[in-house]
Write a protein that holds these residues in place. Sequence first.
Motif, PDB file in Angstrom:
ATOM      1  N   MET A  28     -40.677  -8.415   4.791  1.00  0.00           N
ATOM      2  CA  MET A  28     -41.740  -9.431   4.634  1.00  0.00           C
ATOM      3  C   MET A  28     -41.515 -10.714   4.736  1.00  0.00           C
ATOM      4  SD  MET A  28     -45.342  -8.831   2.262  1.00  0.00           S
ATOM      5  CE  MET A  28     -45.546  -7.313   3.044  1.00  0.00           C
ATOM      6  N   ILE A  45     -43.986  -4.451  10.356  1.00  0.00           N
ATOM      7  CA  ILE A  45     -42.997  -5.577  10.188  1.00  0.00           C
ATOM      8  C   ILE A  45     -41.782  -5.520  11.278  1.00  0.00           C
ATOM      9  CG2 ILE A  45     -41.005  -6.414   8.580  1.00  0.00           C
ATOM     10  CD1 ILE A  45     -42.887  -5.612   6.130  1.00  0.00           C
ATOM     11  N   LEU A  77     -46.613  -0.143   7.181  1.00  0.00           N
ATOM     12  CA  LEU A  77     -46.216  -1.803   6.800  1.00  0.00           C
ATOM     13  C   LEU A  77     -44.841  -1.880   7.561  1.00  0.00           C
ATOM     14  CD1 LEU A  77     -46.713  -4.361   5.529  1.00  0.00           C
ATOM     15  CD2 LEU A  77     -45.887  -3.209   3.447  1.00  0.00           C
ATOM     16  N   TYR A 111     -44.208  -6.684  -0.702  1.00  0.00           N
ATOM     17  CA  TYR A 111     -43.827  -5.684   0.139  1.00  0.00           C
ATOM     18  C   TYR A 111     -43.408  -4.420  -0.682  1.00  0.00           C
ATOM     19  CZ  TYR A 111     -40.427  -2.822   3.004  1.00  0.00           C
ATOM     20  OH  TYR A 111     -39.910  -1.667   3.350  1.00  0.00           O
ATOM     21  N   SER A 163     -42.572 -13.821   7.453  1.00  0.00           N
ATOM     22  CA  SER A 163     -43.720 -14.827   7.133  1.00  0.00           C
ATOM     23  C   SER A 163     -43.161 -16.216   7.061  1.00  0.00           C
ATOM     24  CB  SER A 163     -44.032 -14.175   5.837  1.00  0.00           C
ATOM     25  OG  SER A 163     -44.195 -12.970   5.666  1.00  0.00           O
TER      26      SER A 163
END
Length: 472
Positions: free
Chosen positions: A423, A457, A453, A445, A427
């Motif tokens: 993550m 990602i 998820l 995360y 980000s």
Amino acid sequence: MYKKENNSWLKHIDFVILDILCLQLAFILAYEIRVAKGIPYLNPLYENMAFVLVIFQLLVSFFGESFSGVLRRGFLIEMKCMIEHEICVMLLAVLYLFMSQQGVMYSRGAFTIMCTLYFFIAYAARIGWKKVIRSRKFAEGEKRSILIITTDAEAANVVKALRGDSYGTYHLAGVALLDKNKTGSMIQSVPVVAGADDVTAYIHKNWVDEVFFALPEHVDIPKKIMKDCNRMGVVTHVQLAALNELGKNQVVEEIAGYMVLSSSINIVSSWQLLVKRLMDIAGGLVGCIFTGIIYIFIAPIMKVKSPGPVFFSQVRMGKNGKPFKIYKFRSMYMDAEERKKELMEKNNIKDGLMFKMDDDPRIIKRIGHFIRKTSLDEFPQFWNILKGDMSLVGTRPPTMDEWDKYELHHRRRLAIKPGLTGMWQVSGRSEITDFEEVVELDTKYIEQWSIGLDIKILFKTVTVVFTGSGAK
């Protein structure tokens, strides 16, 4: 992050496969004895039956939890469970023959012989396989490192119970005594590693996956130790009679005969972890193939630009502080690690908890900058993923010197396997210079983890790499 042992058929998939093979063997022998010489799978009627028997076994194993606690069963209990399992499978088989109107054509003698042979073959196979599991020594990498926190009077019994009933699941990291100072001594060959005052420090700096609080009813678990474990993201097991304070995610389970309430930063099912591991294996295999192709082009250029090994290896800290060796294509000069100390004052990340620097002079000109900008240097880590040291998606594994500077809450980000991406990486990682923000993203995360998820990602990672914002 902790695996919730609720799907016993997945936890004991070896027994499920063994049962399927035993039934197929009984099926073949029954056909040979009662119907005809040859292979039953060449007969359409019996071929269909062989297939549906596998389906029915999987259904009974899953919904009936036929293998729940299989390793703790004695001979008589195993026989009872075997009978119940077989009755369910055979009733489904009879129902199938009736509904498909194939019962008249199917040999009743072959069916009866198959049932009889299956019972004896499968029962013997289950007992034999349990003996194999009892006797074999699991590889150290497959074990979970557990620290026992108890009292001097209880310690020997707890150690004995874990050794006798865990079937090689645990590596006993040590014993911490809350009522006496015996650090350095041994309890049944297990070292006493800490007391009440320094147990948190020991967990902080050593490989500890789980902590087991095994205390008598009159002894309360110190709130500070429990909170510190929660802050570090370490899985905790508390004997229910000694329950005091836990985190928000709990599951009741049994460990070595003790009924405990386990708490973790996140609790997931065996099925979810199986899917994640299968994704890692598939990605690892494909990644290793690409790594070999990239090596063919990079190696000759690297040898010319900077003589030395093409691959770079370094010890990193993995899940819950377990060290492992990470692999990369070398993108820096051979003296990069020595020069790092001189460049620490130019580190973009404060407190030295990570190292990130613009225009790093240690990077090999042209080829080094190219493979780092395109993230090609990361490809050898697919071998780490295939081995199980890492995952496709996780958190960045720190170096040993970074690990030594971690505070308690920083350790929380290592409650899951380190990943090739994560993550934080998708980000705006090039702009993030505050390590606390990195920890916050990694913790988010872990707390919100799901297969969906991970897939999200992975797709974002591809975008990040192609837009050139990939940093280490």
